[in-house]
Design an enzyme around this catalytic site. Structure first.
Site, PDB file in Angstrom:
ATOM      1  N   ASN A 217       0.827  -1.208   0.000  1.00 31.45           N
ATOM      2  CA  ASN A 217       0.000   0.000   0.000  1.00 31.45           C
ATOM      3  C   ASN A 217       0.865   1.264   0.000  1.00 31.45           C
ATOM      4  O   ASN A 217       1.808   1.374   0.789  1.00 31.45           O
ATOM      5  CB  ASN A 217      -0.866  -0.034   1.280  1.00 31.45           C
ATOM      6  CG  ASN A 217      -1.973   0.983   1.288  1.00 31.45           C
ATOM      7  OD1 ASN A 217      -2.746   1.072   0.333  1.00 31.45           O
ATOM      8  ND2 ASN A 217      -2.076   1.759   2.364  1.00 31.45           N
ATOM      9  N   HIS A 256      -4.753   9.757  -2.331  1.00 30.18           N
ATOM     10  CA  HIS A 256      -4.899  11.058  -1.658  1.00 30.18           C
ATOM     11  C   HIS A 256      -4.614  12.144  -2.699  1.00 30.18           C
ATOM     12  O   HIS A 256      -3.476  12.327  -3.111  1.00 30.18           O
ATOM     13  CB  HIS A 256      -3.904  11.192  -0.502  1.00 30.18           C
ATOM     14  CG  HIS A 256      -4.146  10.226   0.616  1.00 30.18           C
ATOM     15  ND1 HIS A 256      -5.269  10.287   1.406  1.00 30.18           N
ATOM     16  CD2 HIS A 256      -3.419   9.183   1.080  1.00 30.18           C
ATOM     17  CE1 HIS A 256      -5.223   9.321   2.322  1.00 30.18           C
ATOM     18  NE2 HIS A 256      -4.116   8.637   2.140  1.00 30.18           N
TER      19      HIS A 256
END
Ligand code: 9MR
Length: 388
Positions: A217, A256
């Protein structure tokens, strides 16, 4: 990305705001299991799970919040409750309570659990970081401690976690120092245990729960910074790991975004597809799109164009996932703006999530709902479940 906790002022604003949520809105959004237009119901029509990060402390205590989590989402990630400092605050003394409660909640609500995260440089318990810095924990001992941590945590949740973020944020960004293999030379784990630690943690996690999906991740790994350098490093490294038989199942792209930087949706989709073509699953794990706002307590975008950019970029994130068959879940990093890490980390920014500070759905919510409606039945991402 500098990581800090959100400020007390935001927390106070949120607490006050949460009380103002009209019951009707909360009920409509919390009634998702019977509601064919909920995000989870619509996403299931293409075999996709729609998830959210959950703040364990609000689960149960904040009714509107709890109803939305149950009604709208089919996957949950513990925002903080499964991190090392939370589960082992003193060496050898485990505290699984908050994480166990979340897992139980997920089971009761037909949700899959994303485990987050086993090896990360942040939110490590102080007994560990202090021991390493004062030399009472040697690198050999650190390796054993990490092995034990991964084994104990994955074993504790064996059979209950769908995807684990096994390793988090170990590759270098453009402002950091890369090793030749692209890993961040200054990453806590890479610095002490070398590049091989990455393969090790995946092997350890697999031994503890062979059925869980094991993910790497990170952020900026689908060309968000415009260069694609970090994507290439992760791609090459993971390709090599697969060749060596390391049990890595997928890539978690955090997602993000910030409206001030723009977003190359085609590059993002191509990169996701490239990971998929390696035989990996992909997941969007921490989606949020921040922008400049008036105040952390209210989080109204200050630029009228941002009102369009925020849902637009969020939608591009979702569509990329929808267009890549190997994408199995799409997770927003929090439920509502009052709950987000953004204002405490990026001064002057906020409004990154689907619900506003009063837990009211925003334009971005209906935009994503439409995206899901359009794609319903078009592509199967499955299997939707805890099997590989
Ligand atoms: O959202 C999390 C916030 O509550 C914590 O204070 C912060 C501390 O490091 O971590 C945040 O979550 C991060 C996630 O675990 C990994 N990717 C970046 C996320 C935002 O910082």
């Amino acid at each position: 990305m500098k990581l800090r906790r959100r400020s007390a002022v935001v927390a106070a604003g949120v607490a006050a705001a949460a009380l103002l949520v009209p019951a009707a809105v909360a009920a409509a959004h919390g009634n998702g299991k019977q509601d064919d237009t909920s995000l989870r119901a619509l996403a299931s029509k293409q075999g996709l799970r729609f998830g959210t990060a959950v703040d364990a402390s609000q689960l149960g205590s904040n009714k509107a919040y709890t109803d939305i989590v149950a009604g709208q989402f089919s996957a949950v990630t513990a925002e903080n409750a499964m991190k090392w400092d939370a589960v082992e605050p003193s060496q050898g003394v485990y505290n699984w309570k908050a994480a166990d409660d979340l897992v139980k909640f997920a089971q009761q609500n037909g949700q899959a659990v994303r485990g987050h995260t086993l090896m990360w440089h942040n939110q490590l318990p102080s007994w560990l970081t202090t021991g390493v810095s004062n030399g009472t924990i040697s690198d050999a001992q650190l390796r054993d401690i990490l092995h034990k941590h991964v084994t104990d945590e994955v074993t504790h949740f064996k059979g209950k976690v769908w995807q684990w973020d096994v390793a988090n944020e170990t590759f270098a960004n453009s402002w950091e120092t890369p090793q030749a293999d692209g890993l961040n030379a200054d990453d806590f784990w890479v610095k002490h245990l070398g590049s091989g630690v990455l393969a090790d943690v995946f092997r350890w996690a697999h031994q503890a729960d062979p059925k869980a999906l094991l993910m790497y991740n990170d952020y900026n790994i689908t060309g968000e910074d415009g260069t694609n350098v970090k994507f290439q490093a992760v791609y090459d490294f993971v390709k090599q790991m697969r060749k060596q038989g390391v049990p890595i199942d997928g890539i978690g792209e955090q997602g993000h975004l910030d409206t001030q930087y723009g977003f190359n949706a085609q590059l993002y989709q191509n990169d996701l597809q490239a990971y998929g073509d390696l035989g990996l699953k992909v997941a969007i794990t921490e989606a949020d799109v921040r922008t400049f706002v008036d105040d952390p307590a209210t989080q109204v975008p200050t630029d009228s164009l941002a009102q369009f950019a925020q849902p637009y970029e969020f939608s591009a994130l979702l569509k990329g996932c929808e267009l890549v068959t190997q994408c199995i879940s799409f997770t927003a990093w929090g439920v509502y703006d009052g709950d987000s890490w953004i204002p405490g980390t990026f001064s002057g920014e906020g409004s990154g999530l689907l619900y506003d500070v009063n837990l009211q759905p925003k334009t971005v919510y209906s935009t994503l709902q439409q995206d899901l409606q359009l794609a319903a039945g078009t592509k199967k991402h499955g299997p939707v479940g805890s099997d590989k």
